[in-house]
Design an enzyme around this catalytic site. Structure first.
Site, mmCIF file in Angstrom:
data_model
loop_
_atom_site.group_PDB
_atom_site.id
_atom_site.type_symbol
_atom_site.label_atom_id
_atom_site.label_comp_id
_atom_site.label_asym_id
_atom_site.label_seq_id
_atom_site.Cartn_x
_atom_site.Cartn_y
_atom_site.Cartn_z
ATOM 1 N N CYS A 169 0.821 -1.323 -0.118
ATOM 2 C CA CYS A 169 -0.023 0.345 0.115
ATOM 3 C C CYS A 169 0.266 1.218 -0.017
ATOM 4 O O CYS A 169 0.456 2.436 -0.063
ATOM 5 C CB CYS A 169 -0.742 0.125 0.852
ATOM 6 S SG CYS A 169 -1.783 -1.597 1.286
ATOM 7 N N HIS A 309 -2.597 7.835 6.429
ATOM 8 C CA HIS A 309 -2.867 6.852 5.323
ATOM 9 C C HIS A 309 -4.446 5.783 6.344
ATOM 10 O O HIS A 309 -5.261 5.399 5.548
ATOM 11 C CB HIS A 309 -1.545 5.655 5.868
ATOM 12 C CG HIS A 309 -1.804 4.583 5.533
ATOM 13 N ND1 HIS A 309 -1.753 4.662 4.214
ATOM 14 C CD2 HIS A 309 -1.582 3.485 5.758
ATOM 15 C CE1 HIS A 309 -1.967 2.749 3.446
ATOM 16 N NE2 HIS A 309 -2.033 2.308 4.715
ATOM 17 N N GLU A 320 0.733 5.200 13.262
ATOM 18 C CA GLU A 320 0.370 6.962 12.334
ATOM 19 C C GLU A 320 0.801 7.833 13.298
ATOM 20 O O GLU A 320 0.698 8.415 13.346
ATOM 21 C CB GLU A 320 -0.577 6.541 10.982
ATOM 22 C CG GLU A 320 -0.239 7.498 10.721
ATOM 23 C CD GLU A 320 -1.346 8.242 9.393
ATOM 24 O OE1 GLU A 320 -0.827 8.718 8.450
ATOM 25 O OE2 GLU A 320 -1.983 6.582 9.439
ATOM 26 N N LYS A 341 -9.166 7.015 3.355
ATOM 27 C CA LYS A 341 -10.086 6.372 3.014
ATOM 28 C C LYS A 341 -11.479 6.169 3.551
ATOM 29 O O LYS A 341 -12.040 5.566 2.683
ATOM 30 C CB LYS A 341 -9.123 5.182 3.485
ATOM 31 C CG LYS A 341 -7.803 5.013 2.609
ATOM 32 C CD LYS A 341 -7.168 3.971 2.874
ATOM 33 C CE LYS A 341 -5.185 4.201 2.051
ATOM 34 N NZ LYS A 341 -4.648 4.957 2.686
ATOM 35 N N HIS A 346 -10.018 1.645 0.952
ATOM 36 C CA HIS A 346 -8.599 1.669 0.460
ATOM 37 C C HIS A 346 -8.314 1.101 -0.887
ATOM 38 O O HIS A 346 -8.291 -0.390 -1.017
ATOM 39 C CB HIS A 346 -7.661 0.635 2.049
ATOM 40 C CG HIS A 346 -6.822 0.366 1.715
ATOM 41 N ND1 HIS A 346 -5.953 1.167 1.208
ATOM 42 C CD2 HIS A 346 -5.707 -0.595 3.549
ATOM 43 C CE1 HIS A 346 -4.031 1.145 1.388
ATOM 44 N NE2 HIS A 346 -4.573 0.043 2.466
ATOM 45 N N PHE A 407 1.705 -3.712 3.791
ATOM 46 C CA PHE A 407 2.438 -4.285 4.628
ATOM 47 C C PHE A 407 3.775 -4.949 3.925
ATOM 48 O O PHE A 407 4.234 -5.032 2.618
ATOM 49 C CB PHE A 407 1.696 -6.056 3.459
ATOM 50 C CG PHE A 407 0.463 -6.218 4.428
ATOM 51 C CD1 PHE A 407 -0.258 -5.302 5.314
ATOM 52 C CD2 PHE A 407 -0.790 -6.637 4.234
ATOM 53 C CE1 PHE A 407 -1.568 -5.222 5.904
ATOM 54 C CE2 PHE A 407 -2.296 -7.399 4.650
ATOM 55 C CZ PHE A 407 -2.441 -6.335 5.266
#
Length: 419
Positions: A169, A309, A320, A341, A346, A407
């Protein structure tokens, strides 16, 4: 050599609009792109999650029948966004038609998280059910992750490289890091950057659901993505693409291009912690933030907006926040944070590119887009979130940051400012 890089063109196809003006209008309005899935395979495979954020506009409205047949959906989305960005920059779309761009000085840097999953799995089904002779000869070019970058470079005539970032991502944002390096080093004058993803397929949905990453609010999809909310239970899978035309300042000025913003700095790090979970204290993310600020010659106090994010996962949102708190300190209370998002879902490898488009527009228009579904903010994440109505950003030079994490422990940050 350390040339300035500026953004001159934007493109997007998303769950909240099929072009940039529509996406921006809906991002300010707080539109949800999450909807029930109507495909037969939802019930056929008894999927535990029955909704997603699908792109609003079919690629077939822009691409020819031949292009549709020879491109995986991820490449289709990438091509749609790239052509819009190229035209928005005031450049001719036809290959080799624009004398203002030297093809040997024009590169593509386009990312994806998964690539041609539809082509790969459809090809496997064909092999199993019909035999090897029925597998299409274009299967490999369509399934390869560099498919979007390759197709865009062929269509627009880029000969300075066709790079592909595949870092989950963070891919879309890392494409900007590559683009900035190509401009600053003098290896290219123009770089078309971005990311594309088309993974709304039963297998990825089942896999993400199995790892408990997806929200299961099947009865109210539009309220499912809720970053920072105490009741968040996972992300909503989205699809689409974002694209940005990056040019050296001198090249843009020579052709009289309209400039949205400067890409002033980027930062890329890795956690080396866990294959799916972020480092709990946000240490890798905070390093990426500091790197972007340092590359831009900016102070934390210069930043007025962050497109976070913020996936809406129980374990993802807090690290975050801790990263931003460690970098911005008390100034974080003055930073308008948007978690878009919540609207788009996403988009995996395309998310950083789309959110960079939104960050550029925030700098350009002086407005921060809306975060929806924030009803009971998690007290452990006391961010100054833009909720309800879009927020005006300060006058004068504006600085915005986009965060992307993936990831594998990938952390990528892009920093934009007015010129």
């Amino acid at each position: 050599m350390n040339r300035k890089a500026v953004i001159t063109g934007l493109g997007a196809t998303t769950p909240i609009g099929g072009d940039v003006p529509t996406v921006w209008q809906n991002a300010l309005a707080g539109t949800s792109g999450a909807r029930p899935l109507k495909q037969e395979w939802v019930t056929e495979y008894e999927l535990p999650v029955t909704f997603a954020a699908q792109a609003t506009t079919p690629a077939s409205e822009t691409l020819s029948k031949v292009e549709m047949k020879r491109m995986d959906p991820s490449t289709q989305f990438g091509m749609v966004a790239a052509r819009e960005a190229w035209a928005d920059a005031g450049l001719a779309v036809e290959k080799g038609a624009d004398p203002l761009v030297d093809p040997d000085r024009f590169a593509v840097s386009f990312g994806t998280g998964i690539g041609g999953v539809w082509t790969l799995l459809d090809g496997w089904d064909t092999l199993r059910n019909k035999g090897a002779r029925r597998v299409l000869p274009m299967t490999v070019p369509m399934l390869m992750p560099n498919g979007p970058a390759a197709a865009i470079s062929l269509a627009l005539g880029a000969r300075a490289g066709a790079r592909t970032m595949v870092s989950a991502c963070a891919s879309g944002t890392e494409s900007l890091d590559i683009g900035l390096e190509l401009i600053r080093s003098g290896k290219a004058d123009v770089v078309l950057c971005g990311g594309a993803e088309a993974a709304i397929h039963p297998m990825p949905i089942a896999a993400f659901a199995s790892m408990q990453a997806l929200s299961r609010r099947n009865d109210e999809p539009e309220r499912a993505s809720r970053p920072y909310d105490r009741d968040r239970d996972g992300f909503v899978l989205g699809e689409g693409a974002g694209a940005l035309v990056l040019e050296s300042e001198e090249h843009a000025a020579a052709r009289g291009a309209r400039v949205y913003a400067e890409l002033a700095g980027t930062g890329v790090t890795s956690d080396s912690f866990h294959i799916t979970a972020p480092e709990p204290d946000g240490l890798g993310a905070s390093r990426a933030l500091r790197m972007a600020l340092e590359a831009a010659g900016a102070a934390p106090e210069d930043v007025s907006h962050v497109n976070a994010h913020a996936t809406s996962t129980p374990v993802g949102d807090r690290p975050e926040y801790l990263a931003m708190k460690s970098v911005f300190g008390d100034h974080l209370d003055q930073v308008a944070v948007s978690a878009t998002k919540s609207q788009t879902g996403h988009l995996l490898g395309a998310s950083g590119a789309l959110e960079s488009v939104l960050s550029v527009l925030a700098v350009y228009h002086g407005q921060a887009p809306v975060t929806i579904n924030l009803e009971n903010q998690d007290p452990e994440i006391p961010l100054n979130v833009v909720s309800g109505q879009p927020r005006q950003l300060p006058q004068g030079q504006r600085v915005a940051i986009n965060n992307s994490f993936g990831f594998g422990g990938h952390n990528a940050v892009s920093l934009f400012r007015t010129v």
